[in-house]
Each structure stands twice: as C-alpha cells, then as structure tokens.
Motif scaffolding. Sequence first.
Motif, PDB file in Angstrom:
ATOM      1  N   MET A  29       7.148  -6.491   9.083  1.00 40.00           N
ATOM      2  CA  MET A  29       7.165  -5.366   8.319  1.00 40.00           C
ATOM      3  C   MET A  29       6.632  -4.160   8.798  1.00 40.00           C
ATOM      4  O   MET A  29       5.400  -4.482   9.594  1.00 40.00           O
ATOM      5  CB  MET A  29       6.148  -5.898   6.883  1.00 40.00           C
ATOM      6  N   THR A  30       7.106  -3.170   8.762  1.00 40.09           N
ATOM      7  CA  THR A  30       6.564  -1.829   9.562  1.00 40.09           C
ATOM      8  C   THR A  30       5.605  -1.154   8.814  1.00 40.09           C
ATOM      9  O   THR A  30       5.474  -1.441   7.615  1.00 40.09           O
ATOM     10  CB  THR A  30       7.553  -1.121   9.995  1.00 40.09           C
ATOM     11  N   VAL A  31       4.846  -0.151   9.289  1.00 40.76           N
ATOM     12  CA  VAL A  31       3.779   0.502   8.489  1.00 40.76           C
ATOM     13  C   VAL A  31       4.825   1.433   7.704  1.00 40.76           C
ATOM     14  O   VAL A  31       4.267   1.590   6.485  1.00 40.76           O
ATOM     15  CB  VAL A  31       3.046   1.618   9.465  1.00 40.76           C
ATOM     16  N   PHE A  32       5.844   1.789   7.843  1.00 41.90           N
ATOM     17  CA  PHE A  32       6.606   2.632   6.856  1.00 41.90           C
ATOM     18  C   PHE A  32       7.052   1.876   5.678  1.00 41.90           C
ATOM     19  O   PHE A  32       6.902   2.538   4.572  1.00 41.90           O
ATOM     20  CB  PHE A  32       7.644   3.391   7.667  1.00 41.90           C
ATOM     21  N   GLU A  33       7.559   0.822   5.728  1.00 39.68           N
ATOM     22  CA  GLU A  33       7.837  -0.212   4.678  1.00 39.68           C
ATOM     23  C   GLU A  33       6.588  -0.404   3.766  1.00 39.68           C
ATOM     24  O   GLU A  33       6.672  -0.238   2.688  1.00 39.68           O
ATOM     25  CB  GLU A  33       8.544  -1.306   5.165  1.00 39.68           C
ATOM     26  N   SER A  34       5.553  -0.662   4.366  1.00 36.08           N
ATOM     27  CA  SER A  34       4.275  -1.065   3.584  1.00 36.08           C
ATOM     28  C   SER A  34       3.696   0.264   2.955  1.00 36.08           C
ATOM     29  O   SER A  34       3.458   0.317   1.825  1.00 36.08           O
ATOM     30  CB  SER A  34       3.053  -1.444   4.649  1.00 36.08           C
ATOM     31  N   LEU A  35       4.048   1.338   3.663  1.00 38.68           N
ATOM     32  CA  LEU A  35       3.583   2.899   2.739  1.00 38.68           C
ATOM     33  C   LEU A  35       4.449   3.083   1.819  1.00 38.68           C
ATOM     34  O   LEU A  35       4.211   3.316   0.702  1.00 38.68           O
ATOM     35  CB  LEU A  35       3.547   3.922   3.911  1.00 38.68           C
ATOM     36  N   ASN A  36       5.809   2.694   2.230  1.00 38.18           N
ATOM     37  CA  ASN A  36       6.798   3.133   1.115  1.00 38.18           C
ATOM     38  C   ASN A  36       6.602   2.007  -0.340  1.00 38.18           C
ATOM     39  O   ASN A  36       6.577   2.536  -1.567  1.00 38.18           O
ATOM     40  CB  ASN A  36       8.168   2.676   1.525  1.00 38.18           C
ATOM     41  N   ARG A  37       6.099   0.812  -0.042  1.00 36.33           N
ATOM     42  CA  ARG A  37       5.762   0.048  -1.073  1.00 36.33           C
ATOM     43  C   ARG A  37       4.523   0.420  -1.775  1.00 36.33           C
ATOM     44  O   ARG A  37       4.665   0.237  -3.179  1.00 36.33           O
ATOM     45  CB  ARG A  37       5.847  -1.410  -0.681  1.00 36.33           C
ATOM     46  N   THR A  38       3.739   0.791  -1.140  1.00 40.69           N
ATOM     47  CA  THR A  38       2.501   1.114  -1.832  1.00 40.69           C
ATOM     48  C   THR A  38       2.634   2.452  -2.651  1.00 40.69           C
ATOM     49  O   THR A  38       2.258   2.705  -3.800  1.00 40.69           O
ATOM     50  CB  THR A  38       1.314   1.422  -0.678  1.00 40.69           C
ATOM     51  N   THR A  39       3.541   3.144  -2.001  1.00 43.72           N
ATOM     52  CA  THR A  39       3.684   4.511  -2.777  1.00 43.72           C
ATOM     53  C   THR A  39       4.547   4.234  -4.135  1.00 43.72           C
ATOM     54  O   THR A  39       4.392   4.705  -5.265  1.00 43.72           O
ATOM     55  CB  THR A  39       4.619   5.364  -1.892  1.00 43.72           C
ATOM     56  N   ASP A  40       5.587   3.074  -4.060  1.00 42.62           N
ATOM     57  CA  ASP A  40       6.441   2.850  -5.131  1.00 42.62           C
ATOM     58  C   ASP A  40       5.423   2.157  -6.234  1.00 42.62           C
ATOM     59  O   ASP A  40       5.694   2.555  -7.440  1.00 42.62           O
ATOM     60  CB  ASP A  40       7.320   1.779  -4.661  1.00 42.62           C
ATOM     61  N   LYS A  41       4.500   1.398  -5.628  1.00 44.17           N
ATOM     62  CA  LYS A  41       3.451   0.752  -6.721  1.00 44.17           C
ATOM     63  C   LYS A  41       2.637   1.884  -7.385  1.00 44.17           C
ATOM     64  O   LYS A  41       2.388   1.751  -8.595  1.00 44.17           O
ATOM     65  CB  LYS A  41       2.543  -0.223  -6.022  1.00 44.17           C
ATOM     66  N   ALA A  42       2.292   2.813  -6.792  1.00 40.21           N
ATOM     67  CA  ALA A  42       1.471   3.961  -7.409  1.00 40.21           C
ATOM     68  C   ALA A  42       2.133   4.775  -8.182  1.00 40.21           C
ATOM     69  O   ALA A  42       1.760   5.061  -9.146  1.00 40.21           O
ATOM     70  CB  ALA A  42       0.828   4.952  -6.102  1.00 40.21           C
ATOM     71  N   THR A  43       3.455   5.021  -7.840  1.00 39.23           N
ATOM     72  CA  THR A  43       4.479   5.652  -8.879  1.00 39.23           C
ATOM     73  C   THR A  43       4.681   4.883 -10.123  1.00 39.23           C
ATOM     74  O   THR A  43       4.702   5.478 -11.236  1.00 39.23           O
ATOM     75  CB  THR A  43       5.620   6.006  -8.242  1.00 39.23           C
ATOM     76  N   GLU A  44       4.908   3.539 -10.273  1.00 43.40           N
ATOM     77  CA  GLU A  44       4.823   2.727 -11.239  1.00 43.40           C
ATOM     78  C   GLU A  44       3.905   2.848 -12.141  1.00 43.40           C
ATOM     79  O   GLU A  44       3.901   2.922 -13.224  1.00 43.40           O
ATOM     80  CB  GLU A  44       5.130   1.563 -10.714  1.00 43.40           C
ATOM     81  N   LYS A  45       2.466   2.820 -11.384  1.00 43.18           N
ATOM     82  CA  LYS A  45       1.269   2.552 -12.204  1.00 43.18           C
ATOM     83  C   LYS A  45       1.074   3.939 -12.941  1.00 43.18           C
ATOM     84  O   LYS A  45       0.522   4.281 -13.907  1.00 43.18           O
ATOM     85  CB  LYS A  45       0.130   2.537 -11.355  1.00 43.18           C
ATOM     86  N   ALA A  46       1.261   5.210 -12.240  1.00 39.72           N
ATOM     87  CA  ALA A  46       1.166   6.463 -12.750  1.00 39.72           C
ATOM     88  C   ALA A  46       2.217   6.727 -14.032  1.00 39.72           C
ATOM     89  O   ALA A  46       1.765   7.174 -15.022  1.00 39.72           O
ATOM     90  CB  ALA A  46       1.320   7.514 -11.763  1.00 39.72           C
ATOM     91  N   GLU A  47       3.154   6.122 -13.753  1.00 37.43           N
ATOM     92  CA  GLU A  47       4.328   6.293 -15.108  1.00 37.43           C
ATOM     93  C   GLU A  47       3.844   5.634 -16.113  1.00 37.43           C
ATOM     94  O   GLU A  47       3.889   5.837 -17.169  1.00 37.43           O
ATOM     95  CB  GLU A  47       5.792   5.781 -14.475  1.00 37.43           C
ATOM     96  N   LYS A  48       3.221   4.438 -15.858  1.00 32.47           N
ATOM     97  CA  LYS A  48       2.863   3.411 -16.839  1.00 32.47           C
ATOM     98  C   LYS A  48       1.770   4.113 -17.747  1.00 32.47           C
ATOM     99  O   LYS A  48       1.649   3.956 -18.904  1.00 32.47           O
ATOM    100  CB  LYS A  48       2.352   2.220 -16.438  1.00 32.47           C
ATOM    101  N   TYR A  49       0.845   4.773 -16.677  1.00 32.39           N
ATOM    102  CA  TYR A  49      -0.302   5.365 -17.367  1.00 32.39           C
ATOM    103  C   TYR A  49      -0.063   6.418 -18.437  1.00 32.39           C
ATOM    104  O   TYR A  49      -0.479   6.956 -19.366  1.00 32.39           O
ATOM    105  CB  TYR A  49      -1.336   5.898 -16.281  1.00 32.39           C
TER     106      TYR A  49
END
Length: 115
Positions: free
Chosen positions: A1-21
């Motif tokens: 797993m590259t740094v970019f994939e990890s960053l992308n996954r973290t960004t997706d999780k943050a986006t999901e949490k923000a939408e849920k909020y």
Amino acid sequence: MTVFESLNRTTDKATEKAEKYIKTSQEYFRLKVFQQITLSLSLILKLVIIGGLAMLSIVFIAVSAAIAIGEALGNMPVGYLIVGGIFLTIAVIAYFIRHLIDKKIITSISDKFFD
C-alpha cells in the motif's frame, strides 16, 4: 500500500463522516424546528381559548358588579362609572409595569425556545 492509497482512503473516510454529520445535523434541526412550531402553536391556541373564556367571564362579572353597585347606590349610571374607573385604574397600573410583564414573557418563552 502506497502513501497515496492510504491518504486517499483516509480522505474517503473523512468525507463519509462529514456527510453523515451533516445529514444528522439536518435531521436534528428539522426536529428542533418542528418542536418549536408545535410549542408555539400550542401556546397560541391555549392563549386564545383561555384568554377568550377569561375575557367573557370578566365581562359578565363587570356587568354584574356594575348592576349591584348601581342598585346599592340607587343610581345605575354611577355603578357603571365606578366599574369603568376600576378598569381604568387597572389599565394604568398595567401600563406602568409593562416592562416587568415584558421581561416575564421573554424569560418564559426563551426558556422553552432554548431548551
């Protein structure tokens, strides 16, 4: 797993949490608005019903008092003048304490609104 994939996954999780909020916040505000509208309508309806009945009873009591005072004094117009003077005195007193009445109403409504 590259740094970019990890960053992308973290960004997706943050986006999901923000939408849920945001969705949860919208639901909360809709419920809060509904609560405030129902409380306001309930307060207005109670005020109209109780106020109307109270005014009707005050009118009957005032007329009865005027007739009784008029008969006791032997002059009906004087009885009505005395009752009218009493109402005028009450109105003047209410005018001078209107600031206290405003403060009481504002604190009562703000307690319900900001509950």
